[in-house]
Design a protein around this motif. Structure first.
Motif, PDB file in Angstrom:
ATOM      1  N   UNK A 164       3.014 -19.136   3.854  1.00  0.00           N
ATOM      2  CA  UNK A 164       2.957 -19.530   5.255  1.00  0.00           C
ATOM      3  C   UNK A 164       3.540 -20.914   5.513  1.00  0.00           C
ATOM      4  N   UNK A 165       4.157 -21.532   4.514  1.00  0.00           N
ATOM      5  CA  UNK A 165       4.843 -22.802   4.734  1.00  0.00           C
ATOM      6  C   UNK A 165       6.202 -22.505   5.362  1.00  0.00           C
ATOM      7  N   UNK A 166       6.440 -23.057   6.541  1.00  0.00           N
ATOM      8  CA  UNK A 166       7.659 -22.750   7.296  1.00  0.00           C
ATOM      9  C   UNK A 166       8.799 -23.657   6.858  1.00  0.00           C
ATOM     10  N   UNK A 167       9.182 -23.536   5.612  1.00  0.00           N
ATOM     11  CA  UNK A 167      10.235 -24.373   5.041  1.00  0.00           C
ATOM     12  C   UNK A 167      11.244 -23.465   4.351  1.00  0.00           C
ATOM     13  N   UNK A 168      12.494 -23.526   4.794  1.00  0.00           N
ATOM     14  CA  UNK A 168      13.498 -22.594   4.285  1.00  0.00           C
ATOM     15  C   UNK A 168      13.748 -22.783   2.798  1.00  0.00           C
ATOM     16  N   UNK A 169      13.772 -24.034   2.339  1.00  0.00           N
ATOM     17  CA  UNK A 169      14.024 -24.291   0.920  1.00  0.00           C
ATOM     18  C   UNK A 169      12.882 -23.759   0.069  1.00  0.00           C
ATOM     19  N   UNK A 170      11.652 -23.934   0.527  1.00  0.00           N
ATOM     20  CA  UNK A 170      10.486 -23.390  -0.188  1.00  0.00           C
ATOM     21  C   UNK A 170      10.601 -21.876  -0.303  1.00  0.00           C
ATOM     22  N   UNK A 171      10.923 -21.227   0.792  1.00  0.00           N
ATOM     23  CA  UNK A 171      11.016 -19.772   0.774  1.00  0.00           C
ATOM     24  C   UNK A 171      12.137 -19.297  -0.142  1.00  0.00           C
ATOM     25  N   UNK A 172      13.262 -19.990  -0.166  1.00  0.00           N
ATOM     26  CA  UNK A 172      14.348 -19.585  -1.062  1.00  0.00           C
ATOM     27  C   UNK A 172      13.939 -19.723  -2.524  1.00  0.00           C
ATOM     28  N   UNK A 194      14.142 -15.472   9.647  1.00  0.00           N
ATOM     29  CA  UNK A 194      14.974 -16.261   8.732  1.00  0.00           C
ATOM     30  C   UNK A 194      14.655 -15.918   7.282  1.00  0.00           C
ATOM     31  N   UNK A 195      13.379 -15.792   6.964  1.00  0.00           N
ATOM     32  CA  UNK A 195      12.985 -15.467   5.589  1.00  0.00           C
ATOM     33  C   UNK A 195      13.488 -14.086   5.184  1.00  0.00           C
ATOM     34  N   UNK A 196      13.388 -13.128   6.085  1.00  0.00           N
ATOM     35  CA  UNK A 196      13.868 -11.775   5.793  1.00  0.00           C
ATOM     36  C   UNK A 196      15.375 -11.772   5.558  1.00  0.00           C
ATOM     37  N   UNK A 197      16.097 -12.491   6.391  1.00  0.00           N
ATOM     38  CA  UNK A 197      17.546 -12.527   6.234  1.00  0.00           C
ATOM     39  C   UNK A 197      17.960 -13.264   4.959  1.00  0.00           C
ATOM     40  N   UNK A 198      17.085 -14.140   4.476  1.00  0.00           N
ATOM     41  CA  UNK A 198      17.342 -14.825   3.211  1.00  0.00           C
ATOM     42  C   UNK A 198      16.959 -13.986   1.991  1.00  0.00           C
ATOM     43  N   UNK A 199      16.259 -12.854   2.232  1.00  0.00           N
ATOM     44  CA  UNK A 199      15.943 -11.961   1.129  1.00  0.00           C
ATOM     45  C   UNK A 199      14.486 -11.683   0.882  1.00  0.00           C
ATOM     46  N   UNK A 200      13.578 -12.181   1.738  1.00  0.00           N
ATOM     47  CA  UNK A 200      12.158 -11.862   1.586  1.00  0.00           C
ATOM     48  C   UNK A 200      11.938 -10.361   1.772  1.00  0.00           C
ATOM     49  N   UNK A 201      10.872  -9.858   1.160  1.00  0.00           N
ATOM     50  CA  UNK A 201      10.595  -8.421   1.206  1.00  0.00           C
ATOM     51  C   UNK A 201       9.965  -7.971   2.511  1.00  0.00           C
ATOM     52  N   UNK A 202       9.199  -8.846   3.141  1.00  0.00           N
ATOM     53  CA  UNK A 202       8.492  -8.442   4.344  1.00  0.00           C
ATOM     54  C   UNK A 202       7.714  -9.589   4.931  1.00  0.00           C
TER      55      UNK A 202
END
Length: 294
Positions: A164-172, A194-202
Motif C-alpha cells: 500500500x505504499x504509493x511509490x513507483x520505485x518501491x512497487x517496481x 500505474x502498478x498494473x501497467x508496470x507489471x503487478x498481478x492485481x
C-alpha cells in the motif's frame, strides 16, 4: 495459489442495532461476483476487523465461505500485533474455510525487519493457510522493506504481498520478485493502474466494493496491455478514489454502500458516520457510476 486481477477488500455491514447484517453482506458478495471480482477479503482493515469480537469474526467468515460456495477464493484478514495471536487467528480462519490469509505487518509494536521475517515465517509454518503479506505503514507505523519481502518470497507458503505504499520505485522493486507462486498486488487504489501497467498481478481494492464491474474492466485491460482502454476506465474511477479518502476508510465507503442498498452507513466507534457536507456529493458520484455502462 496465484492471486491476480481485481480483489475486493469487503466492508462489513452493520444493522441499525449494530449487529452484523449478513443479509447485506450476502448481497455485497453477490454484487462482487457478478461484477467479475477475482477474490474477496473478509475482515481486513476495510472490514473493520478491529471492531469484531471473536464470535463475530468466525460468523462473518463462515458466512462468506458459505455464500461464495467455491466460486472465488475467500481471503481472511488475520494479522495482529502479536505473533502467537496472529497464528491462532490464522488457524481459526482455516477452520472457517478460508482459502488464504492476508496478514498485515504487526502494528504499534514497531518490529525490526528481522522480526518481520521471523513473524511471517511462524505464521506461514503454523497458521495452516497460504499467506499474503500486507504492508501499509500509514496505518501500522511499520514499513516492510523490499529486501525483507525478497527474503520471504521464496517460501512456498508465502503467496504474495499487498503493498500500500504509493511509490513507483518501491512497487517496481517488488514486481521484480514476482513468480508463478508469488503475486504482487497493489493496495492503493489511486496508484493501482500505474502498478498494473508496470507489471503487478492485481489489486486488493476498497473502491471495488462500489464499482466492481468498472474496476474489473480497468484491471483486465491493464493486464492485457491495452493501456488506452485501461486509462479510460481508470479516469472514470478517479473521482471515486478521491471521495473514498475524504475521511478515514471505511467511513465514506459505508455511506456509499448504504446508497447502493448494500447495508447501512453505520460504522463502529471510534469511527463515526460521514460528515454532512460530504454526503450529497458522494451520493451523486455513486449514482453516476451506477448509471454509466462499462
Amino acid at each position: 495459489m496465484k492471486f491476480s486481477g481485481s480483489i475486493c477488500a469487503l466492508a462489513t455491514p452493520f444493522g441499525a442495532d449494530d449487529a452484523l447484517d449478513l443479509d447485506a453482506f450476502g448481497r455485497l458478495i453477490e454484487f462482487q461476483i457478478a461484477g467479475g471480482t477475482a477474490a474477496v477479503v473478509v475482515a481486513g482493515s476495510t472490514g473493520e476487523a478491529h471492531a469484531l469480537d471473536e464470535a463475530e469474526y468466525e460468523r462473518l467468515l463462515t458466512f462468506a465461505v458459505s455464500q461464495v460456495r467455491g466460486r472465488i477464493p475467500v481471503i481472511a484478514g488475520t494479522g495482529g500485533a502479536n505473533t502467537r495471536k496472529t497464528v491462532a487467528t490464522t488457524q481459526r480462519a482455516k477452520a472457517c474455510g478460508a482459502n488464504a490469509a492476508l496478514v498485515v505487518t504487526p502494528y504499534y509494536v514497531r518490529p525490526t525487519q528481522e522480526g518481520l521475517v521471523r513473524h511471517y515465517e511462524q505464521v506461514a509454518e503454523l497458521g495452516g493457510l497460504p499467506v499474503i503479506l500486507y504492508n501499509v505503514p500509514g496505518r501500522t507505523a511499520c514499513d516492510m522493506q523490499p529486501q525483507t519481502v525478497a527474503a520471504l518470497a521464496p517460501d512456498p507458503r508465502v503467496v504474495g504481498i499487498k503493498e500500500a505504499v504509493a511509490d513507483a520505485a518501491r512497487m517496481r522493486d517488488l514486481i521484480a520478485l514476482r513468480s508463478d507462486g508469488f503475486s504482487v498486488l497493489s493496495g492503493d487504489d489511486s496508484t493501482a493502474l500505474r502498478s498494473l501497467l508496470d507489471g503487478a498481478d492485481g489489486v486488493i481494492s476498497v473502491a471495488n466494493n462500489v464499482a466492481p464491474r468498472l474496476f474489473h474492466a480497468m484491471c483486465d485491460a491493464a493486464v492485457r496491455g491495452n493501456r488506452a482502454q485501461a486509462e479510460a476506465f481508470g479516469a472514470r474511477l478517479d473521482a471515486l478514489f478521491d471521495a473514498l479518502g475524504w475521511e478515514s476508510n471505511p467511513i465514506p465507503l459505508k455511506w456509499a454502500l448504504g446508497e447502493l442498498g448494500l447495508g447501512t452507513a453505520r460504522v463502529r466507534l471510534p469511527l463515526t458516520s460521514l460528515s454532512l457536507p460530504h454526503r450529497e456529493p458522494l451520493r451523486e458520484l455513486v449514482r453516476s457510476l451506477q448509471d454509466a455502462a462499462v
